[in-house]
Design a protein around this motif. Structure first.
Motif, short mmCIF file in Angstrom:
data_model
loop_
_atom_site.label_atom_id
_atom_site.label_comp_id
_atom_site.label_asym_id
_atom_site.label_seq_id
_atom_site.Cartn_x
_atom_site.Cartn_y
_atom_site.Cartn_z
N ASN A 144 0.87 -1.17 0.00
CA ASN A 144 0.00 0.00 0.00
C ASN A 144 0.92 1.23 0.00
O ASN A 144 1.61 1.49 0.98
CB ASN A 144 -0.92 0.01 1.22
CG ASN A 144 -1.96 1.12 1.14
OD1 ASN A 144 -1.76 2.13 0.50
ND2 ASN A 144 -3.08 0.92 1.81
N PHE A 145 0.91 1.96 -1.12
CA PHE A 145 1.76 3.14 -1.23
C PHE A 145 1.45 4.18 -0.16
O PHE A 145 2.35 4.87 0.32
CB PHE A 145 1.65 3.78 -2.63
CG PHE A 145 2.61 3.21 -3.62
CD1 PHE A 145 3.97 3.46 -3.50
CD2 PHE A 145 2.16 2.44 -4.66
CE1 PHE A 145 4.86 2.93 -4.43
CE2 PHE A 145 3.04 1.92 -5.59
CZ PHE A 145 4.40 2.16 -5.48
N LYS A 146 0.19 4.30 0.23
CA LYS A 146 -0.18 5.25 1.28
C LYS A 146 0.61 4.95 2.55
O LYS A 146 1.24 5.84 3.13
CB LYS A 146 -1.68 5.20 1.56
CG LYS A 146 -2.10 6.11 2.70
CD LYS A 146 -3.57 5.98 3.01
CE LYS A 146 -3.94 6.82 4.21
NZ LYS A 146 -5.35 6.71 4.54
N ASP A 147 0.59 3.70 2.98
CA ASP A 147 1.30 3.31 4.20
C ASP A 147 2.80 3.52 4.07
O ASP A 147 3.46 4.04 4.98
CB ASP A 147 1.02 1.85 4.55
CG ASP A 147 -0.43 1.58 4.90
OD1 ASP A 147 -1.16 2.55 5.22
OD2 ASP A 147 -0.84 0.41 4.85
N LYS A 148 3.37 3.11 2.94
CA LYS A 148 4.81 3.20 2.74
C LYS A 148 5.27 4.66 2.68
O LYS A 148 6.27 5.03 3.29
CB LYS A 148 5.23 2.45 1.47
CG LYS A 148 6.72 2.37 1.23
CD LYS A 148 7.51 1.81 2.39
CE LYS A 148 7.39 0.34 2.55
NZ LYS A 148 8.22 -0.21 3.64
N LEU A 149 4.53 5.50 1.96
CA LEU A 149 4.90 6.91 1.86
C LEU A 149 4.74 7.63 3.19
O LEU A 149 5.59 8.43 3.58
CB LEU A 149 4.09 7.59 0.76
CG LEU A 149 4.42 7.11 -0.66
CD1 LEU A 149 3.45 7.71 -1.66
CD2 LEU A 149 5.85 7.42 -1.05
N ASN A 150 3.65 7.31 3.91
CA ASN A 150 3.45 7.91 5.23
C ASN A 150 4.56 7.49 6.19
O ASN A 150 5.04 8.29 6.99
CB ASN A 150 2.08 7.55 5.80
CG ASN A 150 0.94 8.24 5.08
OD1 ASN A 150 1.12 9.27 4.45
ND2 ASN A 150 -0.25 7.68 5.17
N GLU A 151 4.98 6.24 6.09
CA GLU A 151 6.08 5.72 6.91
C GLU A 151 7.37 6.51 6.66
O GLU A 151 8.19 6.68 7.56
CB GLU A 151 6.27 4.23 6.55
CG GLU A 151 7.39 3.53 7.22
CD GLU A 151 7.52 2.10 6.67
OE1 GLU A 151 8.60 1.76 6.16
OE2 GLU A 151 6.53 1.34 6.75
N LYS A 152 7.53 7.01 5.44
CA LYS A 152 8.72 7.77 5.07
C LYS A 152 8.54 9.28 5.31
O LYS A 152 9.36 10.09 4.89
CB LYS A 152 9.06 7.54 3.58
CG LYS A 152 9.34 6.10 3.23
CD LYS A 152 10.55 5.57 3.96
CE LYS A 152 10.82 4.13 3.57
NZ LYS A 152 11.91 3.54 4.32
#
Length: 128
Positions: free
Chosen positions: A36-44
């Motif tokens: 999930n790009f949302k989760d990965k980008l938010n994580e970064k």
């Protein structure tokens, strides 16, 4: 030629992913990986509002067939499917295998790509 096949569904994100995964399995495809790009980008530390889930899917027999005909096709395998949210609407789709295989300009691969594409379209349509 449109490179994307996409449909809207009334299902929520997780329900749509579960339904798509089930119908892919019924048609001989498995999900190898999910992001999930949302989760990965938010994580970064990057704000990304909508869920955007990438599923990498594969039918081992079809992958073997294609790779034996042209090993370079591995650059576009496994098939990518997307389940995403936009404006409170869930979408399911994929990059069309026939369009990707067309880049190789090899007639022997086209029939296989058409077959895979029809199976993936069917899985999306049934998952709606």
């Amino acid at each position: 030629m449109n490179v994307v096949y996409e449909k809207k569904t009334e299902k929520k994100l997780n329900e749509a992913i579960e339904s798509l995964t089930e119908h892919l399995k019924e048609n001989g495809f498995g999900v190898l990986w999910q992001l999930n790009f949302k989760d990965k980008l938010n994580e970064k530390g990057l704000d990304f509002e909508n869920n955007y889930v990438v599923l990498e899917v594969c039918n081992p027999k079809k992958a073997k067939e294609v790779l034996e005909k042209n090993s370079h096709v591995g650059y576009v395998l496994p098939c990518k499917m997307i389940v995403r949210e936009e404006n409170d609407q869930t979408h399911m789709g994929m990059t069309r295998p026939e369009a990707l295989i067309g880049l190789y300009n090899e007639p022997g691969l086209t029939d296989l790509a058409e077959e895979v594409e029809e199976i993936l379209k069917k899985s999306i349509d049934l998952a709606l």
